[in-house]
Design a protein around this motif. Structure first.
Motif, PDB file in Angstrom:
ATOM      1  N   MET A 132      10.793  -7.269  -1.258  1.00  0.00           N
ATOM      2  CA  MET A 132       9.963  -6.069  -1.293  1.00  0.00           C
ATOM      3  C   MET A 132      10.338  -5.182  -2.475  1.00  0.00           C
ATOM      4  SD  MET A 132       7.736  -6.164   1.165  1.00  0.00           S
ATOM      5  CE  MET A 132       7.640  -7.850   0.559  1.00  0.00           C
ATOM      6  N   GLN A 133      11.615  -5.131  -2.792  1.00  0.00           N
ATOM      7  CA  GLN A 133      12.060  -4.324  -3.926  1.00  0.00           C
ATOM      8  C   GLN A 133      11.455  -4.831  -5.229  1.00  0.00           C
ATOM      9  OE1 GLN A 133      16.307  -3.837  -4.068  1.00  0.00           O
ATOM     10  NE2 GLN A 133      16.208  -2.219  -5.617  1.00  0.00           N
ATOM     11  N   ASP A 134      11.323  -6.136  -5.352  1.00  0.00           N
ATOM     12  CA  ASP A 134      10.693  -6.719  -6.541  1.00  0.00           C
ATOM     13  C   ASP A 134       9.183  -6.480  -6.556  1.00  0.00           C
ATOM     14  OD1 ASP A 134      13.075  -7.678  -7.547  1.00  0.00           O
ATOM     15  OD2 ASP A 134      12.843  -9.673  -6.672  1.00  0.00           O
ATOM     16  N   ALA A 135       8.571  -6.470  -5.375  1.00  0.00           N
ATOM     17  CA  ALA A 135       7.105  -6.396  -5.298  1.00  0.00           C
ATOM     18  C   ALA A 135       6.564  -4.972  -5.409  1.00  0.00           C
ATOM     19  CB  ALA A 135       6.632  -7.010  -3.981  1.00  0.00           C
ATOM     20  N   ILE A 136       7.337  -3.976  -4.981  1.00  0.00           N
ATOM     21  CA  ILE A 136       6.836  -2.603  -4.877  1.00  0.00           C
ATOM     22  C   ILE A 136       7.089  -1.822  -6.158  1.00  0.00           C
ATOM     23  CG2 ILE A 136       7.124  -0.406  -3.662  1.00  0.00           C
ATOM     24  CD1 ILE A 136       7.700  -2.105  -1.127  1.00  0.00           C
ATOM     25  N   ASP A 189      -2.030   2.541  -2.163  1.00  0.00           N
ATOM     26  CA  ASP A 189      -2.396   1.670  -1.040  1.00  0.00           C
ATOM     27  C   ASP A 189      -2.799   0.274  -1.499  1.00  0.00           C
ATOM     28  OD1 ASP A 189      -3.846   4.340   0.918  1.00  0.00           O
ATOM     29  OD2 ASP A 189      -1.884   3.377   1.103  1.00  0.00           O
ATOM     30  N   GLY A 190      -2.740   0.026  -2.796  1.00  0.00           N
ATOM     31  CA  GLY A 190      -3.100  -1.285  -3.318  1.00  0.00           C
ATOM     32  C   GLY A 190      -1.885  -2.165  -3.528  1.00  0.00           C
ATOM     33  N   PRO A 191      -2.090  -3.369  -4.095  1.00  0.00           N
ATOM     34  CA  PRO A 191      -0.964  -4.268  -4.386  1.00  0.00           C
ATOM     35  C   PRO A 191       0.115  -3.543  -5.194  1.00  0.00           C
ATOM     36  CG  PRO A 191      -3.034  -5.417  -4.688  1.00  0.00           C
ATOM     37  CD  PRO A 191      -3.388  -3.971  -4.462  1.00  0.00           C
ATOM     38  N   TRP A 237       4.792  -3.667   2.454  1.00  0.00           N
ATOM     39  CA  TRP A 237       5.528  -3.772   3.720  1.00  0.00           C
ATOM     40  C   TRP A 237       4.595  -4.184   4.865  1.00  0.00           C
ATOM     41  CZ3 TRP A 237      10.493  -4.315   4.247  1.00  0.00           C
ATOM     42  CH2 TRP A 237      11.396  -3.700   3.378  1.00  0.00           C
ATOM     43  N   SER A 238       3.381  -3.656   4.870  1.00  0.00           N
ATOM     44  CA  SER A 238       2.436  -4.002   5.937  1.00  0.00           C
ATOM     45  C   SER A 238       2.040  -5.468   5.856  1.00  0.00           C
ATOM     46  CB  SER A 238       1.188  -3.110   5.859  1.00  0.00           C
ATOM     47  OG  SER A 238       1.509  -1.759   6.147  1.00  0.00           O
ATOM     48  N   SER A 297      -3.019   5.154   5.698  1.00  0.00           N
ATOM     49  CA  SER A 297      -2.391   3.837   5.799  1.00  0.00           C
ATOM     50  C   SER A 297      -1.018   3.922   6.453  1.00  0.00           C
ATOM     51  CB  SER A 297      -2.269   3.202   4.409  1.00  0.00           C
ATOM     52  OG  SER A 297      -1.455   3.978   3.553  1.00  0.00           O
ATOM     53  N   ARG A 298      -0.295   4.997   6.200  1.00  0.00           N
ATOM     54  CA  ARG A 298       1.016   5.161   6.842  1.00  0.00           C
ATOM     55  C   ARG A 298       0.870   5.488   8.324  1.00  0.00           C
ATOM     56  NH1 ARG A 298       2.889   5.734   1.567  1.00  0.00           N
ATOM     57  NH2 ARG A 298       5.154   5.446   1.317  1.00  0.00           N
ATOM     58  N   ARG A 299      -0.145   6.251   8.674  1.00  0.00           N
ATOM     59  CA  ARG A 299      -0.370   6.526  10.097  1.00  0.00           C
ATOM     60  C   ARG A 299      -0.764   5.250  10.833  1.00  0.00           C
ATOM     61  NH1 ARG A 299      -2.129  11.477   7.846  1.00  0.00           N
ATOM     62  NH2 ARG A 299      -4.303  10.856   7.657  1.00  0.00           N
TER      63      ARG A 299
END
Length: 202
Positions: free
Chosen positions: A84-88, A94-96, A103-104, A135-137
């Protein structure tokens, strides 16, 4: 490029935040506090109208530096955290590459494998640090849903209840998780531990 958040000199925000966490192998949970929010410098705080939580300038890599060990203790494998650290690349998109999006997506994969407790922890990461966007809710809602689905596997009895509490602001609905040993009767006298925390103990 995202527009800079509007400047807000000083405001009061309600960020009702109840957090619960069952120590040991059982997980993580919910959200609802009252706090004063002040702008820092020339930019800063965006107040979400519906829930009155806020977004703020945040480098997602700083979140990983600060929270990776905590996420691992929630039950998220270290390899997943590194992936996730590499991807974020963005804390609020809210996109890629966005924090909640990535995470979702990982959480949905865990759901497909019926790994409900892991999915709950992953959705918990998805709505971190504050549930200030739709999206977080939604991630928070899924976090609770998956956690409840995981509860039959807990080595104890579990029940989720909601209390209606009247305050000066009206009736507030406060969820609570109850854990108790298996095979006990109403006559058994058991000690009670009450646990409540802030955002760090989601």
């Amino acid at each position: 490029m995202r527009a800079a958040p509007p400047k807000i000199a000083s405001t009061t925000a309600r960020e009702r935040s109840w957090a619960g966490r069952f120590l040991g192998k059982i997980g993580v949970f919910f959200s609802h506090s009252e706090t004063r929010v002040v702008a820092f410098g020339e930019r800063f705080i965006v107040i979400a109208k519906e829930r009155m939580m806020f977004a703020f300038p945040l480098d997602p890599q700083d979140l990983f530096t600060e929270r990776a060990a905590q996420m691992n203790k929630w039950g998220i494998p270290r390899a997943t955290i590194l992936r996730m650290q590499d991807a974020i690349t963005d804390a609020w998109s809210d996109g890629p590459g966005g924090w909640t999006h990535e995470w979702s997506k990982e959480a949905r994969s865990a759901e497909l494998e019926d790994r409900w407790l892991l999915a709950a922890a992953l959705y918990g990461a998805a709505r971190f640090p504050v549930a200030c966007t739709e999206s977080r809710r939604e991630a928070l809602r899924k976090q609770v849903e998956c956690y409840v689905r995981a509860s039959p596997s807990f080595p104890c009895a579990f029940e989720r209840l909601e209390f209606s509490i009247r305050t000066t602001d009206g009736v507030q609905h406060v969820p609570a998780h109850f854990f108790s040993p298996l095979h006990v009767s109403a006559a058994d006298k058991l000690p009670v531990v009450l646990l409540s925390g802030g955002v760090d103990t989601y």
